[in-house]
Design an enzyme around this catalytic site. Structure first.
Site, mmCIF file in Angstrom:
data_model
loop_
_atom_site.group_PDB
_atom_site.id
_atom_site.type_symbol
_atom_site.label_atom_id
_atom_site.label_comp_id
_atom_site.label_asym_id
_atom_site.label_seq_id
_atom_site.Cartn_x
_atom_site.Cartn_y
_atom_site.Cartn_z
ATOM 1 N N ASN A 199 0.850 -1.188 0.000
ATOM 2 C CA ASN A 199 0.000 0.000 0.000
ATOM 3 C C ASN A 199 0.887 1.240 0.000
ATOM 4 O OD1 ASN A 199 -2.328 -1.608 0.174
ATOM 5 N ND2 ASN A 199 -2.163 -1.719 2.395
ATOM 6 N N HIS A 204 6.494 -1.830 3.663
ATOM 7 C CA HIS A 204 6.240 -3.216 4.079
ATOM 8 C C HIS A 204 5.452 -3.923 2.996
ATOM 9 C CE1 HIS A 204 3.214 -0.449 5.676
ATOM 10 N NE2 HIS A 204 2.326 -1.404 5.503
#
Ligand code: 5GP
Length: 112
Positions: free
Chosen positions: A85, A98
Protein backbone atom coordinates in the site's frame (compact mmCIF):
# COMPACT_ATOMS: atom_id res chain seq x y z
CA UNK A 1 11.52 5.83 15.04
CA UNK A 2 8.75 4.15 13.06
CA UNK A 3 6.45 1.52 14.56
CA UNK A 4 8.21 -1.16 12.55
CA UNK A 5 11.66 0.04 13.66
CA UNK A 6 10.39 -0.48 17.22
CA UNK A 7 9.39 -4.06 16.32
CA UNK A 8 12.82 -4.60 14.73
CA UNK A 9 14.43 -3.26 17.93
CA UNK A 10 12.20 -5.59 20.04
CA UNK A 11 10.67 -2.58 21.78
CA UNK A 12 7.25 -3.78 20.62
CA UNK A 13 6.55 -7.53 20.58
CA UNK A 14 5.64 -9.35 17.38
CA UNK A 15 5.60 -12.92 16.12
CA UNK A 16 8.72 -12.93 13.97
CA UNK A 17 8.99 -15.59 11.27
CA UNK A 18 12.09 -14.51 9.42
CA UNK A 19 15.00 -12.17 9.92
CA UNK A 20 18.11 -11.46 7.91
CA UNK A 21 20.56 -8.63 7.38
CA UNK A 22 18.15 -6.62 5.22
CA UNK A 23 14.63 -7.38 6.44
CA UNK A 24 12.34 -8.91 9.02
CA UNK A 25 8.98 -10.68 8.59
CA UNK A 26 6.33 -10.91 11.28
CA UNK A 27 2.61 -11.60 11.66
CA UNK A 28 0.24 -8.70 11.08
CA UNK A 29 -1.53 -7.75 14.31
CA UNK A 30 -4.90 -7.54 12.51
CA UNK A 31 -4.85 -10.37 9.98
CA UNK A 32 -6.95 -10.03 6.86
CA UNK A 33 -6.55 -13.72 5.98
CA UNK A 34 -5.51 -16.91 7.82
CA UNK A 35 -1.92 -16.04 6.90
CA UNK A 36 -1.04 -12.33 6.98
CA UNK A 37 2.62 -11.43 7.23
CA UNK A 38 4.55 -8.22 6.77
CA UNK A 39 8.00 -8.24 5.19
CA UNK A 40 9.74 -5.08 6.33
CA UNK A 41 13.16 -3.68 5.39
CA UNK A 42 15.42 -2.71 8.28
CA UNK A 43 16.06 0.52 6.39
CA UNK A 44 13.04 2.76 7.05
CA UNK A 45 12.22 3.60 3.43
CA UNK A 46 8.81 5.25 3.90
CA UNK A 47 7.06 3.82 0.83
CA UNK A 48 7.60 2.66 -2.76
CA UNK A 49 7.25 6.22 -4.05
CA UNK A 50 10.11 7.30 -1.78
CA UNK A 51 12.47 4.50 -2.80
CA UNK A 52 15.44 5.35 -5.01
CA UNK A 53 17.81 3.46 -7.27
CA UNK A 54 19.93 2.83 -4.15
CA UNK A 55 17.08 0.64 -2.89
CA UNK A 56 16.87 -1.56 -6.00
CA UNK A 57 18.47 -4.63 -4.46
CA UNK A 58 16.53 -4.13 -1.23
CA UNK A 59 13.19 -4.02 -3.05
CA UNK A 60 14.09 -7.22 -4.90
CA UNK A 61 15.12 -8.85 -1.66
CA UNK A 62 11.72 -8.14 -0.09
CA UNK A 63 9.92 -10.01 -2.89
CA UNK A 64 12.39 -12.88 -2.90
CA UNK A 65 11.93 -13.16 0.86
CA UNK A 66 8.14 -13.20 0.49
CA UNK A 67 8.47 -16.08 -1.99
CA UNK A 68 10.88 -17.98 0.23
CA UNK A 69 8.62 -17.63 3.27
CA UNK A 70 5.66 -18.83 1.16
CA UNK A 71 7.61 -21.94 0.14
CA UNK A 72 8.99 -22.56 3.63
CA UNK A 73 5.61 -22.10 5.31
CA UNK A 74 3.90 -24.32 2.75
CA UNK A 75 1.40 -21.93 1.17
CA UNK A 76 3.21 -21.19 -2.08
CA UNK A 77 1.45 -23.93 -3.99
CA UNK A 78 -2.10 -22.96 -2.96
CA UNK A 79 -1.18 -19.38 -3.74
CA UNK A 80 -0.90 -16.08 -1.98
CA UNK A 81 -1.05 -12.35 -2.56
CA UNK A 82 1.67 -9.74 -2.18
CA UNK A 83 0.45 -6.18 -1.57
CA UNK A 84 2.25 -2.89 -1.00
CA UNK A 85 0.00 0.00 0.00
CA UNK A 86 1.33 3.41 -0.97
CA UNK A 87 -0.03 6.71 0.31
CA UNK A 88 -3.52 7.71 1.43
CA UNK A 89 -5.45 6.27 -1.50
CA UNK A 90 -3.37 3.11 -1.37
CA UNK A 91 -4.37 2.48 2.24
CA UNK A 92 -0.92 3.01 3.76
CA UNK A 93 -1.14 3.51 7.53
CA UNK A 94 2.46 2.86 8.63
CA UNK A 95 5.04 5.05 6.83
CA UNK A 96 7.73 2.36 6.76
CA UNK A 97 7.74 0.25 3.60
CA UNK A 98 6.24 -3.22 4.08
CA UNK A 99 5.10 -6.04 1.85
CA UNK A 100 1.88 -7.69 2.94
CA UNK A 101 1.75 -11.45 2.29
CA UNK A 102 -1.78 -12.84 2.45
CA UNK A 103 -2.72 -16.50 2.11
CA UNK A 104 -4.80 -19.34 3.48
CA UNK A 105 -8.04 -18.66 1.61
CA UNK A 106 -9.11 -17.64 -1.89
CA UNK A 107 -8.75 -13.85 -2.13
CA UNK A 108 -11.14 -11.53 -3.95
CA UNK A 109 -10.08 -9.36 -6.86
CA UNK A 110 -10.18 -6.42 -7.30
CA UNK A 111 -9.58 -5.24 -3.73
CA UNK A 112 -12.02 -2.68 -2.31
P1 5GP B 1 -0.60 -0.54 5.81
O1 5GP B 1 -2.02 -0.19 6.14
O2 5GP B 1 0.33 0.62 6.13
O3 5GP B 1 -0.39 -1.08 4.43
O4 5GP B 1 -0.23 -1.75 6.75
C1 5GP B 1 0.12 -1.59 8.07
C2 5GP B 1 -0.17 -2.92 8.73
O5 5GP B 1 0.49 -2.95 9.98
C3 5GP B 1 -1.65 -3.18 8.99
O6 5GP B 1 -2.07 -4.35 8.30
C4 5GP B 1 -1.74 -3.32 10.50
O7 5GP B 1 -2.66 -4.30 10.92
C5 5GP B 1 -0.31 -3.67 10.88
N1 5GP B 1 0.06 -3.23 12.20
C6 5GP B 1 -0.21 -2.02 12.78
N2 5GP B 1 0.30 -1.95 14.00
C7 5GP B 1 0.92 -3.16 14.23
C8 5GP B 1 1.64 -3.70 15.35
O8 5GP B 1 1.83 -3.05 16.38
N3 5GP B 1 2.11 -4.95 15.20
C9 5GP B 1 1.93 -5.69 14.08
N4 5GP B 1 2.43 -6.93 14.05
N5 5GP B 1 1.25 -5.22 13.01
C10 5GP B 1 0.76 -3.96 13.09
Amino acid sequence: MTLFEKIIAREIPATILHEDELCIAFKDIKPGAPVHLLVVPRKPVPRVAAATADDQALLGHLLLTAGKIARDQGFAEDGFRVVINNGPHGGETVPHLHVHVLAGRPLQWPPG
